[in-house]
Design a protein around this motif. Structure first.
Motif, mmCIF file in Angstrom:
data_model
loop_
_atom_site.group_PDB
_atom_site.id
_atom_site.type_symbol
_atom_site.label_atom_id
_atom_site.label_comp_id
_atom_site.label_asym_id
_atom_site.label_seq_id
_atom_site.Cartn_x
_atom_site.Cartn_y
_atom_site.Cartn_z
ATOM 1 N N GLU A 218 0.821 -1.213 0.000
ATOM 2 C CA GLU A 218 0.000 0.000 0.000
ATOM 3 C C GLU A 218 0.854 1.261 0.000
ATOM 4 N N ALA A 219 2.038 1.193 0.598
ATOM 5 C CA ALA A 219 2.923 2.366 0.593
ATOM 6 C C ALA A 219 3.341 2.723 -0.829
ATOM 7 N N PHE A 220 3.594 1.714 -1.661
ATOM 8 C CA PHE A 220 3.914 1.975 -3.069
ATOM 9 C C PHE A 220 2.707 2.553 -3.794
ATOM 10 N N GLU A 221 1.526 2.014 -3.501
ATOM 11 C CA GLU A 221 0.308 2.528 -4.132
ATOM 12 C C GLU A 221 0.067 3.986 -3.749
ATOM 13 N N ASP A 222 0.211 4.286 -2.457
ATOM 14 C CA ASP A 222 -0.023 5.651 -1.985
ATOM 15 C C ASP A 222 0.959 6.639 -2.612
ATOM 16 N N PHE A 223 2.169 6.177 -2.854
ATOM 17 C CA PHE A 223 3.202 7.035 -3.423
ATOM 18 C C PHE A 223 3.043 7.185 -4.935
ATOM 19 N N GLY A 224 2.306 6.260 -5.537
ATOM 20 C CA GLY A 224 2.185 6.265 -6.989
ATOM 21 C C GLY A 224 3.357 5.615 -7.686
ATOM 22 N N ALA A 225 4.087 4.794 -6.965
ATOM 23 C CA ALA A 225 5.267 4.125 -7.532
ATOM 24 C C ALA A 225 4.882 2.768 -8.103
ATOM 25 N N ASP A 226 5.718 2.273 -9.011
ATOM 26 C CA ASP A 226 5.518 0.931 -9.542
ATOM 27 C C ASP A 226 5.663 -0.093 -8.423
ATOM 28 N N TYR A 227 4.920 -1.199 -8.550
ATOM 29 C CA TYR A 227 5.044 -2.258 -7.562
ATOM 30 C C TYR A 227 6.457 -2.832 -7.575
ATOM 31 N N PRO A 228 6.977 -3.193 -6.397
ATOM 32 C CA PRO A 228 8.302 -3.802 -6.348
ATOM 33 C C PRO A 228 8.230 -5.293 -6.635
ATOM 34 N N VAL A 229 9.366 -5.897 -6.896
ATOM 35 C CA VAL A 229 9.495 -7.344 -6.774
ATOM 36 C C VAL A 229 9.528 -7.620 -5.276
ATOM 37 N N MET A 230 8.781 -8.611 -4.821
ATOM 38 C CA MET A 230 8.565 -8.713 -3.371
ATOM 39 C C MET A 230 8.478 -10.153 -2.903
ATOM 40 N N THR A 231 9.013 -10.406 -1.717
ATOM 41 C CA THR A 231 8.816 -11.686 -1.045
ATOM 42 C C THR A 231 8.078 -11.435 0.256
ATOM 43 N N GLY A 232 7.049 -12.253 0.531
ATOM 44 C CA GLY A 232 6.251 -12.085 1.733
ATOM 45 C C GLY A 232 6.228 -13.344 2.569
ATOM 46 N N GLU A 233 5.102 -14.031 2.598
ATOM 47 C CA GLU A 233 4.950 -15.295 3.324
ATOM 48 C C GLU A 233 3.614 -15.900 2.920
ATOM 49 N N ASP A 234 3.319 -17.122 3.386
ATOM 50 C CA ASP A 234 2.074 -17.770 2.996
ATOM 51 C C ASP A 234 0.894 -17.332 3.855
ATOM 52 N N GLU A 235 0.994 -16.207 4.505
ATOM 53 C CA GLU A 235 -0.128 -15.607 5.232
ATOM 54 C C GLU A 235 -1.155 -15.108 4.223
ATOM 55 N N MET A 236 -2.441 -15.334 4.523
ATOM 56 C CA MET A 236 -3.476 -15.135 3.513
ATOM 57 C C MET A 236 -3.582 -13.689 3.035
ATOM 58 N N SER A 237 -3.366 -12.714 3.904
ATOM 59 C CA SER A 237 -3.492 -11.322 3.458
ATOM 60 C C SER A 237 -2.470 -11.003 2.381
ATOM 61 N N PHE A 238 -1.247 -11.542 2.524
ATOM 62 C CA PHE A 238 -0.242 -11.308 1.493
ATOM 63 C C PHE A 238 -0.609 -12.017 0.209
ATOM 64 N N LEU A 239 -1.050 -13.273 0.296
ATOM 65 C CA LEU A 239 -1.417 -14.009 -0.909
ATOM 66 C C LEU A 239 -2.537 -13.294 -1.666
ATOM 67 N N ARG A 240 -3.510 -12.767 -0.938
ATOM 68 C CA ARG A 240 -4.635 -12.082 -1.591
ATOM 69 C C ARG A 240 -4.206 -10.767 -2.229
ATOM 70 N N LYS A 241 -3.366 -10.010 -1.538
ATOM 71 C CA LYS A 241 -2.890 -8.742 -2.090
ATOM 72 C C LYS A 241 -1.962 -8.994 -3.274
ATOM 73 N N TRP A 242 -1.183 -10.028 -3.212
ATOM 74 C CA TRP A 242 -0.301 -10.427 -4.312
ATOM 75 C C TRP A 242 -1.134 -10.727 -5.556
ATOM 76 N N GLU A 243 -2.213 -11.494 -5.380
ATOM 77 C CA GLU A 243 -3.065 -11.809 -6.524
ATOM 78 C C GLU A 243 -3.746 -10.549 -7.051
ATOM 79 N N GLU A 244 -4.234 -9.716 -6.170
ATOM 80 C CA GLU A 244 -4.949 -8.505 -6.569
ATOM 81 C C GLU A 244 -4.078 -7.571 -7.391
ATOM 82 N N THR A 245 -2.822 -7.414 -7.011
ATOM 83 C CA THR A 245 -1.938 -6.451 -7.664
ATOM 84 C C THR A 245 -1.226 -7.019 -8.872
ATOM 85 N N GLY A 246 -1.023 -8.340 -8.900
ATOM 86 C CA GLY A 246 -0.269 -8.944 -9.990
ATOM 87 C C GLY A 246 1.215 -8.645 -9.928
ATOM 88 N N LEU A 247 1.720 -8.210 -8.772
ATOM 89 C CA LEU A 247 3.156 -7.917 -8.669
ATOM 90 C C LEU A 247 3.972 -9.203 -8.795
#
Length: 416
Positions: A307-336
């Motif tokens: 969300e910090a990238f979205e708020d700034f208007g920056a391109d999504y980063p390449v990112m590693t998170g974890e298998d926690e559901m909120s990350f998986l859902r946001k990952w799918e939503e953004t397509g990063l």
């Protein structure tokens, strides 16, 4: 929660899951380390000053263990792949024939805490596994003392169990590594089975030490993914939870090594998994210039980072998170471009199943190394579908689908 005997679960409000960690770490700092990179993002210190290299990565780096875990990522695991919580890498076994005993036994569990979603998910799964073993007459009860992320409290809990708990076996999930070592050794001195899991201690006296491959493997998987998808000279923000926990320190030690070797500029911060701090750190770094990647040692806070990238208007980063559901859902939503490393939550079943084997006199691995496989983009949709209806604080690889109460107990976060 100070003492629990297994009983009917109670629903826990979903608010408990908000603003807490989603990893196997504590919510409190288990060390007195005051190095520069611990400075909160909202302190007077700037993010650049707050990210000065700490000594911890060097202190925690062990080339031999790094090499071992590097190889274990592609190891063959013994056992049924449909039951990964019982799989292990072939190695030294513990002869438990002298510990064999008939009849239901009392287990005593000294737990670091259930103060974050990763631990809450595991605790639910553990209690559903306990229900099965109680019904089967393997375990009579499990008395639990929760240390609330405090070393001294957990040491006292273990000493209580030794002197007053009438325990047939001990299960210990240490709050931090060095501080709990002596207490674990005192439990071992009783001659009763001792099962350590999740985090390690500085002794090998336990009957079995259960854990996924480890922090170095996590660090290798995540750093290699970022390196493969970035260019030399690119900048990565490393968001870390806290110092002093072996699996977390090793994650960063491995990642930092690989970033340096491959010309990736990485700056690290301890965040406490505070969404506000995470957003402040990323915004300040974006104000300095492009940020190409985000590395995390735990997935909670991943949504805030995106969300910090979205708020700034920056391109999504390449990112590693974890298998926690909120990350998986946001990952799918953004397509990063992303990866979900895993510190296998299903390990919470294994200590009780280890006791079943020990009481039956069956050998168990001295170091019980469980599978630890990241979720890739190609697999993400399958895990989202399999965990549909689960709350954001749930972990995709929890491994409790065959236990009583599935899926409602996990959906409703029914925590004993």
């Amino acid at each position: 929660m100070r003492r629990n005997i297994h009983r009917a679960p109670l629903a826990v409000a979903s608010a408990l899951l908000l603003g807490v960690f989603a990893t196997s770490c504590s919510t409190e700092d288990p060390t007195d380390d005051t190095s520069a990179s611990e400075a909160p993002a909202d302190s007077a210190e700037s993010p650049e000053e707050g990210s000065e290299e700490t000594e911890s990565s060097e202190e925690w780096f062990d080339q031999e263990v790094y090499d071992t875990q590097y190889e274990q990522r592609s190891a063959t695991f013994e056992g049924n792949p449909e039951q990964p919580w019982l799989q292990y890498i072939d190695g030294e076994m513990t002869d438990t024939s002298k510990l064999a005993s008939k009849g239901a036994k009392k287990a005593c569990f000294a737990n670091a805490s259930i103060s974050n979603p990763w631990r809450q998910t595991g605790w639910i799964t553990m209690n559903q596994q306990l229900e099965v073993l109680v019904d089967e007459g393997v375990i009579s009860e499990m008395e639990t003392r929760d240390a609330g992320d405090d070393d001294n409290t957990q040491i006292a809990d273990i000493d209580y169990f030794i002197s007053e708990g009438n325990c047939d076996a001990f299960i210990i999930s240490p709050n931090s590594t060095a501080a709990l070592t002596d207490a674990v050794e005192r439990a071992c001195d009783t001659g009763k089975p001792v099962v350590v899991f999740d985090r390690g201690v500085e002794t090998d006296c336990a009957t079995t030490f259960i854990h996924p491959i480890g922090g170095f493997a996590w660090g290798i998987d995540t750093a290699e993914y970022l390196i493969d998808n970035l260019e030399e000279g690119d900048k990565v923000i490393a968001l870390r939870i806290l110092p002093g926990v072996d699996v977390l320190e090793q994650r960063w030690a491995a990642a930092e090594k690989l970033f340096e070797e491959n010309g990736i500029e990485a700056v690290d911060y301890f965040t406490g998994a505070d969404p506000t701090k995470i957003k402040t750190i990323i915004t300040d770094e974006l104000n300095k210039g492009e940020v190409a990647g985000v590395w995390m040692d735990a997935g909670d806070g991943g949504v805030a980072a995106i969300e910090a990238f979205e708020d700034f208007g920056a391109d999504y980063p390449v990112m590693t998170g974890e298998d926690e559901m909120s990350f998986l859902r946001k990952w799918e939503e953004t397509g990063l471009t992303g990866l979900a490393p895993v510190y296998s939550n299903f390990q919470w079943r294994t200590p009780l199943l280890a006791l079943e084997k020990i009481f039956a006199g069956e050998e168990v691995p001295k170091e019980w190394v469980l599978p630890q496989t990241p979720i890739t983009e190609d697999e993400r949709a399958d895990y989202l579908e399999a965990n549909e209806g689960m709350p954001d604080g749930h972990y995709a690889k929890f491994g409790g689908e065959d236990l009583p109460g599935y899926p409602e107990v996990w959906q409703e976060r029914q925590i004993p």
